[in-house]
Write a protein that holds these residues in place. Structure first.
Motif, PDB file in Angstrom:
ATOM      1  N   UNK A  62       0.817  -1.212   0.000  1.00 31.44           N
ATOM      2  CA  UNK A  62       0.000   0.000   0.000  1.00 31.44           C
ATOM      3  C   UNK A  62       0.851   1.263   0.000  1.00 31.44           C
ATOM      4  N   UNK A  63       2.025   1.196   0.592  1.00 29.64           N
ATOM      5  CA  UNK A  63       2.888   2.372   0.645  1.00 29.64           C
ATOM      6  C   UNK A  63       3.511   2.721  -0.703  1.00 29.64           C
ATOM      7  N   UNK A  64       3.341   1.864  -1.709  1.00 27.65           N
ATOM      8  CA  UNK A  64       3.786   2.213  -3.062  1.00 27.65           C
ATOM      9  C   UNK A  64       2.714   3.029  -3.798  1.00 27.65           C
ATOM     10  N   UNK A  65       1.531   3.187  -3.189  1.00 23.70           N
ATOM     11  CA  UNK A  65       0.439   3.952  -3.780  1.00 23.70           C
ATOM     12  C   UNK A  65       0.677   5.440  -3.582  1.00 23.70           C
ATOM     13  N   UNK A  66       0.440   6.284  -4.597  1.00 23.17           N
ATOM     14  CA  UNK A  66       0.609   7.726  -4.426  1.00 23.17           C
ATOM     15  C   UNK A  66      -0.214   8.247  -3.255  1.00 23.17           C
ATOM     16  N   UNK A  67       0.430   9.004  -2.379  1.00 21.26           N
ATOM     17  CA  UNK A  67      -0.276   9.618  -1.254  1.00 21.26           C
ATOM     18  C   UNK A  67      -0.425   8.750  -0.021  1.00 21.26           C
ATOM     19  N   UNK A  68       0.045   7.499  -0.064  1.00 18.37           N
ATOM     20  CA  UNK A  68      -0.141   6.588   1.070  1.00 18.37           C
ATOM     21  C   UNK A  68       1.178   6.366   1.803  1.00 18.37           C
ATOM     22  N   UNK A  69       1.226   6.794   3.057  1.00 15.00           N
ATOM     23  CA  UNK A  69       2.363   6.519   3.932  1.00 15.00           C
ATOM     24  C   UNK A  69       2.014   5.383   4.879  1.00 15.00           C
ATOM     25  N   UNK A  70       2.816   5.232   5.934  1.00 16.66           N
ATOM     26  CA  UNK A  70       2.619   4.092   6.824  1.00 16.66           C
ATOM     27  C   UNK A  70       1.279   4.153   7.555  1.00 16.66           C
ATOM     28  N   UNK A  71       0.916   5.320   8.092  1.00 23.36           N
ATOM     29  CA  UNK A  71      -0.328   5.435   8.863  1.00 23.36           C
ATOM     30  C   UNK A  71      -1.540   5.170   7.974  1.00 23.36           C
TER      31      UNK A  71
END
Length: 202
Positions: A77-86
């Motif tokens: 999911x963290x490879x998705x634009x705008x998505x960090x760990x939280x």
């Protein structure tokens, strides 16, 4: 706080020439600016609060990791634009097992980001968002869409939708549209166990 600082700079004719006003280069720029008294103090106070909140966020993330708040979907999911760990952990926790959703459309419907459809005779009328899914999943996708709107994969679509619907409705509808697109891309990613790719995003 960041919006207040940007608004202050614009009010005094100082557009932001750097990509991140709160990174190293941006901080140097802010230190050189000579704003009038009250606004200079307000900007200094806002910067202090931003740093303090960032520190607290880092501590919260560290505590969550120590408590074992992790999920096998998060790295993808963290490879998705705008998505960090939280946001990644929030999305993973709210979706659960992606196998529950047989198609990207089903996942998008589950988010509650699709408009209600009223049918009468041969006509369809689209109403407000259904909002029938988990509210934190909607929040996470909307937050991600805010940043994804500047990503090369989505920027043109966001711009077209915003322009077509005008200044009042355009930005909000365009943001929700991108959030649905992100949900569909996430379905492809998690179903195939592959990172974000423009083909899947489209």
């Amino acid at each position: 706080m960041k919006n207040r600082i940007h608004a202050t700079l614009l009010a005094f004719g100082h557009p932001c020439p750097v990509s991140d006003l709160f990174g190293v280069g941006g901080r140097e720029l802010l230190a050189r600016l000579e704003l009038p008294g009250p606004w200079a103090a307000d900007t200094t106070a806002a910067l202090y609060l931003i740093d303090e909140l960032d520190h607290q966020i880092i501590e919260c993330e560290r505590a969550l990791r120590q408590l074992g708040a992790d999920h096998r979907y998060v790295p993808l999911l963290m490879t998705t634009p705008g998505v960090g760990w939280v946001l990644g952990f929030t999305i993973a926790a709210e979706i659960g097992d992606i196998a529950r959703f047989p198609s990207p459309t089903k996942l998008a419907g589950y988010t509650g980001l699709c408009p209600r459809v009223y049918q009468s005779g041969g006509k369809d009328h689209r109403g407000p968002l259904a909002k029938n899914g988990p509210k934190y999943l909607r929040w996470a996708l909307i937050e991600a869409a805010t940043h994804a709107a500047r990503h090369p994969v989505y920027a043109e679509r966001y711009r077209r939708t915003k322009t077509r619907l005008g200044r009042q409705r355009g930005p909000k509808v365009a943001q929700v549209d991108l959030a649905r697109r992100l949900a569909e891309a996430i379905w492809h990613m998690l179903s195939t166990n592959r990172p974000f790719a423009p083909a899947g995003a489209a």
